[in-house]
Design a protein around this motif. Structure first.
Motif, PDB file in Angstrom:
ATOM      1  N   TYR A 174      30.699  44.540 -17.800  1.00 54.52           N
ATOM      2  CA  TYR A 174      30.303  45.951 -17.806  1.00 54.52           C
ATOM      3  C   TYR A 174      31.427  46.852 -17.315  1.00 54.52           C
ATOM      4  O   TYR A 174      31.773  47.853 -17.958  1.00 54.52           O
ATOM      5  CB  TYR A 174      29.064  46.148 -16.923  1.00 54.52           C
ATOM      6  CG  TYR A 174      28.620  47.599 -16.824  1.00 54.52           C
ATOM      7  CD1 TYR A 174      27.826  48.169 -17.817  1.00 54.52           C
ATOM      8  CD2 TYR A 174      28.996  48.393 -15.742  1.00 54.52           C
ATOM      9  CE1 TYR A 174      27.424  49.504 -17.741  1.00 54.52           C
ATOM     10  CE2 TYR A 174      28.595  49.720 -15.655  1.00 54.52           C
ATOM     11  CZ  TYR A 174      27.809  50.264 -16.653  1.00 54.52           C
ATOM     12  OH  TYR A 174      27.418  51.584 -16.563  1.00 54.52           O
ATOM     13  N   THR A 175      32.014  46.515 -16.163  1.00 56.12           N
ATOM     14  CA  THR A 175      33.001  47.411 -15.566  1.00 56.12           C
ATOM     15  C   THR A 175      34.294  47.465 -16.374  1.00 56.12           C
ATOM     16  O   THR A 175      34.925  48.523 -16.480  1.00 56.12           O
ATOM     17  CB  THR A 175      33.298  47.016 -14.110  1.00 56.12           C
ATOM     18  OG1 THR A 175      33.725  45.644 -14.061  1.00 56.12           O
ATOM     19  CG2 THR A 175      32.059  47.186 -13.247  1.00 56.12           C
ATOM     20  N   ALA A 227      35.950  52.023 -12.557  1.00 52.58           N
ATOM     21  CA  ALA A 227      34.611  51.822 -13.108  1.00 52.58           C
ATOM     22  C   ALA A 227      33.828  50.939 -12.151  1.00 52.58           C
ATOM     23  O   ALA A 227      34.382  50.020 -11.557  1.00 52.58           O
ATOM     24  CB  ALA A 227      34.688  51.184 -14.486  1.00 52.58           C
ATOM     25  N   GLN A 228      32.529  51.220 -12.019  1.00 52.47           N
ATOM     26  CA  GLN A 228      31.695  50.402 -11.145  1.00 52.47           C
ATOM     27  C   GLN A 228      30.292  50.321 -11.706  1.00 52.47           C
ATOM     28  O   GLN A 228      29.923  51.044 -12.631  1.00 52.47           O
ATOM     29  CB  GLN A 228      31.676  50.965  -9.716  1.00 52.47           C
ATOM     30  CG  GLN A 228      32.397  50.112  -8.683  1.00 52.47           C
ATOM     31  CD  GLN A 228      31.888  48.687  -8.626  1.00 52.47           C
ATOM     32  OE1 GLN A 228      30.720  48.414  -8.876  1.00 52.47           O
ATOM     33  NE2 GLN A 228      32.766  47.760  -8.279  1.00 52.47           N
ATOM     34  N   VAL A 229      29.504  49.417 -11.131  1.00 45.23           N
ATOM     35  CA  VAL A 229      28.154  49.179 -11.648  1.00 45.23           C
ATOM     36  C   VAL A 229      27.240  50.379 -11.444  1.00 45.23           C
ATOM     37  O   VAL A 229      26.215  50.497 -12.121  1.00 45.23           O
ATOM     38  CB  VAL A 229      27.533  47.929 -10.990  1.00 45.23           C
ATOM     39  CG1 VAL A 229      28.251  46.670 -11.449  1.00 45.23           C
ATOM     40  CG2 VAL A 229      27.551  48.041  -9.461  1.00 45.23           C
ATOM     41  N   PHE A 230      27.587  51.275 -10.510  1.00 42.87           N
ATOM     42  CA  PHE A 230      26.751  52.452 -10.271  1.00 42.87           C
ATOM     43  C   PHE A 230      27.243  53.674 -11.044  1.00 42.87           C
ATOM     44  O   PHE A 230      26.752  54.783 -10.824  1.00 42.87           O
ATOM     45  CB  PHE A 230      26.685  52.771  -8.771  1.00 42.87           C
ATOM     46  CG  PHE A 230      28.018  52.741  -8.068  1.00 42.87           C
ATOM     47  CD1 PHE A 230      28.958  53.733  -8.265  1.00 42.87           C
ATOM     48  CD2 PHE A 230      28.315  51.697  -7.211  1.00 42.87           C
ATOM     49  CE1 PHE A 230      30.173  53.700  -7.629  1.00 42.87           C
ATOM     50  CE2 PHE A 230      29.543  51.647  -6.556  1.00 42.87           C
ATOM     51  CZ  PHE A 230      30.476  52.661  -6.761  1.00 42.87           C
ATOM     52  N   THR A 268      45.051  46.883 -19.267  1.00 43.35           N
ATOM     53  CA  THR A 268      43.743  47.461 -18.949  1.00 43.35           C
ATOM     54  C   THR A 268      42.637  46.423 -18.848  1.00 43.35           C
ATOM     55  O   THR A 268      41.451  46.773 -18.886  1.00 43.35           O
ATOM     56  CB  THR A 268      43.354  48.506 -20.019  1.00 43.35           C
ATOM     57  OG1 THR A 268      43.398  47.895 -21.321  1.00 43.35           O
ATOM     58  CG2 THR A 268      44.298  49.691 -19.995  1.00 43.35           C
ATOM     59  N   ARG A 269      42.984  45.159 -18.686  1.00 43.52           N
ATOM     60  CA  ARG A 269      41.952  44.114 -18.571  1.00 43.52           C
ATOM     61  C   ARG A 269      41.449  44.022 -17.140  1.00 43.52           C
ATOM     62  O   ARG A 269      41.534  43.001 -16.468  1.00 43.52           O
ATOM     63  CB  ARG A 269      42.512  42.775 -19.048  1.00 43.52           C
ATOM     64  CG  ARG A 269      42.738  42.722 -20.547  1.00 43.52           C
ATOM     65  CD  ARG A 269      43.363  41.419 -20.983  1.00 43.52           C
ATOM     66  NE  ARG A 269      43.635  41.400 -22.419  1.00 43.52           N
ATOM     67  CZ  ARG A 269      44.359  40.483 -23.037  1.00 43.52           C
ATOM     68  NH1 ARG A 269      44.880  39.474 -22.340  1.00 43.52           N
ATOM     69  NH2 ARG A 269      44.575  40.543 -24.340  1.00 43.52           N
ATOM     70  N   ASN A 270      40.932  45.123 -16.652  1.00 42.37           N
ATOM     71  CA  ASN A 270      40.339  45.176 -15.318  1.00 42.37           C
ATOM     72  C   ASN A 270      39.418  46.382 -15.266  1.00 42.37           C
ATOM     73  O   ASN A 270      39.171  47.040 -16.287  1.00 42.37           O
ATOM     74  CB  ASN A 270      41.424  45.214 -14.238  1.00 42.37           C
ATOM     75  CG  ASN A 270      42.168  46.526 -14.183  1.00 42.37           C
ATOM     76  OD1 ASN A 270      41.912  47.368 -13.335  1.00 42.37           O
ATOM     77  ND2 ASN A 270      43.125  46.735 -15.092  1.00 42.37           N
TER      78      ASN A 270
END
Length: 477
Positions: free
Chosen positions: A338-339, A436-439, A367-369
């Motif tokens: 997701y992130t 980016a984060q889950v929230f 950008t693989r993070n």
């Protein structure tokens, strides 16, 4: 006493008709509101600096702290080591390494310091520390101090990189530096490099460089400050000589907490924790005085277990954070899927709004993070020199004002827009790094794009000058 520790609150699991766990939480704003502690209007777009924890993990930390106050000696001497071992086992599984190869330190910089302070530098003054120009500032200062304090026995060499470049170019730059070091009569002893660099926040081919280190006979010291919880890690496969990664940035563990990995072959090189304390095992024969309860742990594990009266409750929370991520968020694979996707798609949307670009190479490996670097529509003008061709159409700021503008951009984001983003100059223009984060969801990136557009327009009009004049006036009064 460890048996009295309560489990973290999670919902009962149930499978939906398609076999999926329908109690795993949906990501985005609902998750933010239910599980995290942000202010109602604050957008946390900078997970990469200090991280954050959910309410459940804050409650666990306070529980450990309460137990320590209820019976200090019993908890610190007897319960704490057992709980610490549970966290070591949990984090070892995430890193795919044996438990006896991991311990905890306060942060990644402490881990880097520990390695550089323990390595023995030869008296012939030929040893050299290699590092890339993307090294984290605190670790760069550590290298400077080691060089200064060892009175000529060790020197350092910076490996230049210019992004965007392909991973093969990074490995080639390392090999070129090794060759140059040896041709200068030096002995490249250790190389420091990242998993994901800080600014710009991009993926570094650390596995390939670690392999090249092995081939060249150079020790690999991996600064994974941005690492665990941000990218998938398999340290058995990567096989670095030393590795440290902050758990408080991306693993939802309280600050400060970092996992320090040293394979068995290198543990004899780490003679002391920082600071040296009761767990130190001297080489000389004879009785080894200690106030700590006896155990059968290795000298390496034992010396990091107790290094003074500190609040190490964040270390104990690692196992709880990993479990929370499994039971509430669905596990590491789902989180990263997701992130990573949100960072790439959201970053592209921000760049589209700004009329700029993201920092990536043709292979897309940078950008693989879960972070993305987006160019801002604002350039730095050096004297009367014309701007580079790809920057000519941008509003520009005089080079003498650049530092003040960077400060103004960050402070204005905080005070006027209730958020924060790292700002930095690279290649003659300003960039920002967004996490980016889950929230978070795509709307947060949309908001960030529009906010940054407005912010840059204000800077281009010279609003930063008014702020500087106001501060100067206040200082003179």
């Amino acid at each position: 006493m460890g048996d009295n520790v309560q489990s973290i609150p999670v919902r009962e699991k149930a499978l939906s008709s398609d076999g999926q766990d329908d109690k795993v939480q949906a990501y985005g704003k609902g998750l933010k509101d239910e599980h995290f502690m942000f202010g109602p209007n604050y957008r946390n777009l900078n997970q990469g600096s200090f991280g954050t924890i959910p309410r459940a993990i804050q409650a666990k930390q306070r529980e450990y702290q309460d137990l320590a106050e209820a019976t200090p000696d019993a908890f610190i001497f007897y319960a704490y080591p057992k709980l610490l071992d549970e966290s070591r086992t949990a984090v070892a599984r995430v890193l795919r390494v044996p438990t006896e190869t991991v311990v905890f330190v306060g942060n990644a910089t402490i881990g880097v310091n520990t390695v550089l302070y323990n390595l023995i530098w030869a008296d012939d003054n030929k040893d050299e520390i290699l590092h890339f120009n993307t090294i984290y500032g605190g670790c760069g200062k550590t290298v400077e101090y080691v060089v200064e304090s060892r009175y000529g026995r060790v020197s350092s060499r910076t490996i230049p990189l210019t992004y965007p470049c392909e991973d093969e170019a990074v490995v080639a730059a390392f090999r070129d530096a090794v060759k140059a070091s040896r041709e200068a009569g030096k002995r490249p002893k250790v190389c420091i490099f990242d998993v994901v660099s800080s600014l710009p926040g991009i993926c570094f081919p650390f596995e390939a460089v670690a392999a090249a280190c092995k081939e060249e006979g150079v020790l690999s010291l991996v600064d994974g400050a941005q690492g665990i919880g941000l990218v998938d890690l398999d340290l058995t496969r990567a096989d670095p000589d030393f590795f440290v990664s902050n758990c408080h940035k991306w693993l939802h563990t309280p600050r400060g907490c970092a996992v320090f990995y040293v394979p068995l072959r290198n543990q004899a090189l780490i003679r002391s924790a920082i600071p040296t304390s009761w767990g130190y095992t001297p080489l000389v024969e004879g009785p080894k005085a200690t106030v700590l309860p006896p155990n059968n742990k290795s000298p390496f594990v034992f010396m990091f277990e107790f290094i003074g009266t500190l609040d190490n409750s964040p270390f104990l929370c690692v196992k709880d954070a990993i479990r929370w991520r499994e039971e509430v968020l669905g596990g590491e694979e789902r989180i990263l899927e997701y992130t990573h996707a949100l960072a790439k798609k959201g970053g592209q949307r921000v760049a589209e709004i700004l009329g700029t670009k993201i920092l990536d190479n043709e292979s897309g490996t940078l950008t693989r993070n879960s972070m993305v670097n987006v160019a801002l529509p604002l350039a730095v003008k050096k004297g009367e020199s014309p701007l580079l061709a790809d920057l000519a159409a941008l509003p520009s700021v005089p080079e003498d004002d650049a530092f003040g503008v960077t400060i103004w951009l960050k402070e204005t984001l905080m005070y006027d827009y209730n958020t924060f983003l790292p700002m930095f100059i690279y290649g003659g223009r300003w960039w920002t790094r967004i996490s980016a984060q889950v929230f978070l969801d795509e709307e947060d990136f949309e908001w960030a794009g529009n906010t940054l557009k407005e912010l840059c327009e204000r800077a281009a009009k010279g609003e930063y000058k008014k702020s500087a004049e106001k501060k100067k006036k206040v200082m003179l009064e």
